[in-house]
Design a protein around this motif. Structure first.
Motif, mmCIF file in Angstrom:
data_model
loop_
_atom_site.group_PDB
_atom_site.id
_atom_site.type_symbol
_atom_site.label_atom_id
_atom_site.label_comp_id
_atom_site.label_asym_id
_atom_site.label_seq_id
_atom_site.Cartn_x
_atom_site.Cartn_y
_atom_site.Cartn_z
ATOM 1 N N GLN A 199 -5.955 -7.556 2.311
ATOM 2 C CA GLN A 199 -4.933 -6.498 2.306
ATOM 3 C C GLN A 199 -5.610 -5.132 2.127
ATOM 4 O OE1 GLN A 199 -1.006 -7.791 0.755
ATOM 5 N NE2 GLN A 199 -2.183 -8.992 -0.691
ATOM 6 N N VAL A 200 -5.085 -4.137 2.836
ATOM 7 C CA VAL A 200 -5.672 -2.790 2.710
ATOM 8 C C VAL A 200 -4.640 -1.715 2.383
ATOM 9 C CG1 VAL A 200 -7.791 -3.090 4.056
ATOM 10 C CG2 VAL A 200 -5.675 -2.606 5.251
ATOM 11 N N VAL A 201 -3.353 -2.112 2.221
ATOM 12 C CA VAL A 201 -2.401 -1.117 1.693
ATOM 13 C C VAL A 201 -2.577 -1.132 0.172
ATOM 14 C CG1 VAL A 201 -0.674 -1.144 3.540
ATOM 15 C CG2 VAL A 201 -0.528 -2.840 1.729
ATOM 16 N N TYR A 202 -2.229 -0.014 -0.482
ATOM 17 C CA TYR A 202 -2.553 0.136 -1.905
ATOM 18 C C TYR A 202 -1.979 -1.000 -2.759
ATOM 19 C CZ TYR A 202 -2.977 2.103 -6.585
ATOM 20 O OH TYR A 202 -3.280 2.281 -7.910
ATOM 21 N N GLU A 203 -0.693 -1.307 -2.578
ATOM 22 C CA GLU A 203 -0.072 -2.339 -3.425
ATOM 23 C C GLU A 203 -0.735 -3.706 -3.207
ATOM 24 O OE1 GLU A 203 4.366 -3.595 -4.996
ATOM 25 O OE2 GLU A 203 4.218 -2.501 -3.113
ATOM 26 N N GLY A 204 -1.068 -4.001 -1.954
ATOM 27 C CA GLY A 204 -1.746 -5.256 -1.637
ATOM 28 C C GLY A 204 -3.124 -5.332 -2.271
ATOM 29 N N LEU A 205 -3.847 -4.212 -2.238
ATOM 30 C CA LEU A 205 -5.193 -4.182 -2.835
ATOM 31 C C LEU A 205 -5.138 -4.323 -4.353
ATOM 32 C CD1 LEU A 205 -7.314 -1.540 -0.909
ATOM 33 C CD2 LEU A 205 -8.029 -3.826 -1.530
ATOM 34 N N ARG A 245 2.310 3.259 -2.635
ATOM 35 C CA ARG A 245 2.280 1.785 -2.554
ATOM 36 C C ARG A 245 2.094 1.270 -1.121
ATOM 37 N NH1 ARG A 245 8.204 0.162 -4.606
ATOM 38 N NH2 ARG A 245 7.105 -1.787 -4.946
ATOM 39 N N ASN A 246 2.767 1.933 -0.145
ATOM 40 C CA ASN A 246 2.700 1.433 1.239
ATOM 41 C C ASN A 246 1.623 2.123 2.077
ATOM 42 O OD1 ASN A 246 5.031 -0.251 0.827
ATOM 43 N ND2 ASN A 246 6.249 1.619 0.890
ATOM 44 N N GLU A 247 0.845 3.009 1.434
ATOM 45 C CA GLU A 247 -0.179 3.761 2.172
ATOM 46 C C GLU A 247 -1.446 2.928 2.383
ATOM 47 O OE1 GLU A 247 -0.266 6.930 3.472
ATOM 48 O OE2 GLU A 247 1.888 7.026 3.048
ATOM 49 N N HIS A 248 -2.111 3.186 3.503
ATOM 50 C CA HIS A 248 -3.432 2.584 3.719
ATOM 51 C C HIS A 248 -4.372 3.159 2.663
ATOM 52 C CE1 HIS A 248 -7.360 1.805 5.556
ATOM 53 N NE2 HIS A 248 -6.760 0.824 6.204
ATOM 54 N N PHE A 249 -5.256 2.319 2.131
ATOM 55 C CA PHE A 249 -6.081 2.740 0.982
ATOM 56 C C PHE A 249 -6.882 4.012 1.261
ATOM 57 C CE2 PHE A 249 -9.732 2.190 -2.022
ATOM 58 C CZ PHE A 249 -8.979 2.291 -3.185
ATOM 59 N N LEU A 458 -4.689 6.372 10.849
ATOM 60 C CA LEU A 458 -4.081 5.716 9.691
ATOM 61 C C LEU A 458 -3.228 6.671 8.861
ATOM 62 C CD1 LEU A 458 -7.164 3.578 8.666
ATOM 63 C CD2 LEU A 458 -4.992 2.681 9.508
ATOM 64 N N LYS A 459 -3.462 7.983 9.061
ATOM 65 C CA LYS A 459 -2.659 8.976 8.312
ATOM 66 C C LYS A 459 -1.242 9.055 8.872
ATOM 67 C CE LYS A 459 -5.649 12.163 5.883
ATOM 68 N NZ LYS A 459 -6.895 11.402 5.878
ATOM 69 N N VAL A 460 -1.139 8.991 10.199
ATOM 70 C CA VAL A 460 0.187 8.989 10.842
ATOM 71 C C VAL A 460 0.280 7.714 11.691
ATOM 72 C CG1 VAL A 460 1.815 10.347 12.220
ATOM 73 C CG2 VAL A 460 -0.075 11.504 11.027
ATOM 74 N N PRO A 461 0.622 6.570 11.050
ATOM 75 C CA PRO A 461 0.613 5.308 11.795
ATOM 76 C C PRO A 461 1.671 5.277 12.903
ATOM 77 C CG PRO A 461 1.119 4.964 9.450
ATOM 78 C CD PRO A 461 1.014 6.423 9.657
ATOM 79 N N SER A 469 -5.344 -1.855 9.064
ATOM 80 C CA SER A 469 -6.243 -0.830 9.617
ATOM 81 C C SER A 469 -6.119 -0.667 11.130
ATOM 82 C CB SER A 469 -7.712 -1.145 9.278
ATOM 83 O OG SER A 469 -7.849 -1.375 7.910
ATOM 84 N N GLY A 470 -4.945 -0.979 11.673
ATOM 85 C CA GLY A 470 -4.722 -0.808 13.107
ATOM 86 C C GLY A 470 -5.259 -1.943 13.958
ATOM 87 N N ALA A 471 -5.733 -3.037 13.285
ATOM 88 C CA ALA A 471 -6.363 -4.133 14.043
ATOM 89 C C ALA A 471 -5.374 -5.221 14.454
ATOM 90 C CB ALA A 471 -7.477 -4.763 13.214
ATOM 91 N N TYR A 472 -4.234 -5.319 13.738
ATOM 92 C CA TYR A 472 -3.359 -6.481 13.956
ATOM 93 C C TYR A 472 -1.962 -6.205 13.406
ATOM 94 C CZ TYR A 472 -1.467 -11.043 12.337
ATOM 95 O OH TYR A 472 -0.666 -12.119 12.047
ATOM 96 N N VAL A 473 -0.948 -6.494 14.227
ATOM 97 C CA VAL A 473 0.450 -6.382 13.762
ATOM 98 C C VAL A 473 0.823 -7.728 13.152
ATOM 99 C CG1 VAL A 473 2.849 -6.011 14.481
ATOM 100 C CG2 VAL A 473 0.996 -4.822 15.675
#
Length: 572
Positions: A199-205, A245-249, A458-461, A469-473
């Motif tokens: 996981q790379v979103v803040y809450e996941g990390l 929480r939902n932001e990319h790290f 990643l700033k404006v997904p 990280s934009g690799a996989y939905v």
């Protein structure tokens, strides 16, 4: 213990004359109380534990009152065990229908982490009716739910039991206007890939690094910069956390430093104040600013701690390998990386996770690789993991391709079996195929790997892929998006076939005449077997983009580490 703590902590229980709290574990209870109350899950081992205590008291000639409270419900098997142990007449039994714990304003958890192992590994259907009852509880409060979609064998069973409950209580909610328009049920085994990814979103990390338990996390001295640990409740009430929480790290540090500057500016305002303004500032704003400052420093500490751990692990290299596996490139290179991971004995569950990700994305390992990786793993981490490999094979997380079995061969077998199924020929071959993943085919059909020119912003997904990280939905989220868009499974027949079927939808979707009607956009997403924070973040993003409001109901929060732990445990 953790869910109970969210409702009634120790001080509340003490006010209600609870003398002492004990954890259910293999230790004798030393208590002078003349009443013992057991709050337990309905499991055989718990009954044996109670029986040992009651029989020990009997042997010593002690007379006490015993009460067993089963949560969330009582099972007949438990009463049988009490009878076998000869204590059925000595205890009184009760049921606490504690189905749902609100962890946040859009997240409900049943706090049943054992659901995943019980159903998907052991084939134990004990919790099906529990989930159906939880659904019916929500239906009675916010229903009637007219549009229910789902996919997966477990989802179908839950749906059928729930429909029976609805028919029994018909008339309760007929006249009411529903507050939730769509319900979507999904089995965890429909999408293992998302749960296996880092996981790379803040809450996941934060969850992967510190393990969030029941909506709260223990930040140790390395985060708090003191010799004390702090327990922090992570939800929308935490002003700092709710924004990151939902932001990319990669965006989080920038946000936190900006927040720190803003706080400083607010503090500095007091310099030019007169006495009256100062009085207002102290009474109205200062407490809030101090609280925000405390939370800000904790989240900065957490970020630094995550960074240290991830740098030590060489997180970028790990993500690169995962992305290669998802895209199906450099498989040999990725296999070498996994071998090196095993040889360096980085961590048993991490090595296992990468092997499972390789297996699920490649539709099983070729026999040579399977044998080689298994041998290296057992030599590195010990032969006791033989049972783990058996578990993983059974559940479909780590499988071996039959010789000459390419994806197309599997696909043609599936299609043959799907037509056979209509004739009622549910063969063993079908059951084993139900555990194949067909990930590559599904990924192509649904466009799970975004094609991006240049760098993914990643700033404006642009889409839900930002959570990886934009690799996989995430597959689970993409399925929900597609079904909501199409108002059913029409046009997704090929995907459903690759997912082994068991999909369902309302015969006639019910739509209110007024499109501006609020509940039209409220969707209850039900995850059976656990849901990750990455999936929650992705669907929150989809909700913002498409104007939906997602409410999540999960049997428990899960992650790759929790999935692996469930497989590593020996059966109790």
């Amino acid at each position: 213990m953790s869910p109970l703590d969210r409702i009634a902590n120790v001080s509340v229980l003490k006010q209600h004359e609870v003398d002492k709290l004990y954890k259910v574990e293999n230790k004798p209870i030393v208590s002078t109380s003349d009443q013992l109350c057991f709050l337990v899950r309905p499991r055989i081992k718990n009954m044996k534990y109670v029986a040992d205590i009651v029989n020990a008291d009997k042997a010593m000639g002690r007379s006490r009152k015993y009460k067993i409270i089963f949560s969330p419900q009582k099972f007949y098997i438990c009463e049988l065990v009490l009878e076998e142990e000869g204590i059925y007449g000595d205890v009184s039994c009760d049921e606490w229908a504690f189905y749902l714990l609100p962890l946040d304003e859009d997240l409900l958890s049943m706090e049943l982490p054992e659901f995943f192992r019980d159903y998907f590994l052991e084939g134990d259907q004990r919790w099906i009716s529990t989930v159906a009852r939880a659904l019916q509880l929500l239906n009675s409060l916010f229903g009637p739910f007219a549009n229910t979609y789902g996919i997966g064998r477990c989802a179908k069973m839950v749906y059928e039991v729930w429909r029976e409950l609805v028919e029994e209580s018909e008339g309760d909610s007929q006249a009411r206007r529903p507050e939730i328009s769509h319900v979507f049920l999904m089995d965890r085994d429909v999408d293992y890939v998302t749960a296996l990814c880092s996981q790379v979103v803040y809450e996941g990390l934060v969850d992967d690094t510190f393990r969030i338990k029941c909506g709260s996390v223990d930040f140790g001295p390395d985060v708090t910069s003191s010799d004390r640990s702090f327990k922090v409740l992570l939800n929308a009430q935490d002003k700092v956390f709710s924004e990151i929480r939902n932001e990319h790290f990669s965006n989080v540090f920038g946000f936190l430093s900006q927040k720190a500057r803003n706080l400083q500016t607010q503090y500095d305002r007091r310099r030019g104040m007169d006495i009256k303004q100062m009085k207002n500032f102290v009474s109205q704003e200062l407490k809030g600013l101090k609280q925000e400052h405390r939370l800000l420093s904790l989240h900065i500490g957490a970020c630094e701690s995550i960074m240290k751990k991830k740098t030590k692990q060489d997180f970028q290299e790990l993500l690169k390998t995962e992305h290669s596996l998802l895209e199906g490139f450099d498989i040999r290179e990725s296999t070498s990386y996994i071998e090196e991971h095993i040889d360096r004995q980085v961590s048993p569950s991490e090595s296992l996770r990468l092997m499972c990700l390789l297996s699920v994305t490649e539709n099983g390992l070729i026999p040579k690789d399977y044998r080689s990786l298994k041998t290296q793993y057992l030599q590195s981490y010990g032969p006791e993991h033989l049972l783990t490999f058996h578990n993983l094979k059974r559940i479909g997380l780590l499988t071996e391709q039959a010789p000459g079995e390419t994806l197309t061969a599997v696909e043609s077998k599936v299609s043959k079996l799907v037509t056979d199924r209509a004739a009622g020929k549910l063969t063993d071959a079908f059951n084993s195929l139900a555990r194949k993943s067909n990930f590559r085919g599904i990924s192509k059909k649904l466009g799970l790997i975004p094609r991006v020119d240049g760098e993914y912003n990643l700033k404006v997904p642009r889409d839900m892929a930002y959570v990886f990280s934009g690799a996989y939905v995430p597959l689970s989220c993409k399925i929900i998006e597609q079904v909501l868009e199409r108002k059913g499974w029409l046009g997704l027949e090929e995907v459903v076939r690759l997912l082994n079927g068991n999909e369902f939808a309302p015969t006639e979707p019910v739509m209110e005449e007024n499109p501006a009607w609020e509940a039209q956009r409220v969707i209850l997403a039900v995850f059976l077997g656990g849901c990750t924070f990455s999936e929650i973040s992705a669907l929150r993003f989809l909700g913002k983009e498409k104007g939906y409001k997602f409410i999540f109901l999960t049997t428990a929060i899960t992650s790759s580490a929790r999935l692996m732990d469930a497989m590593l445990e020996a059966k109790v």
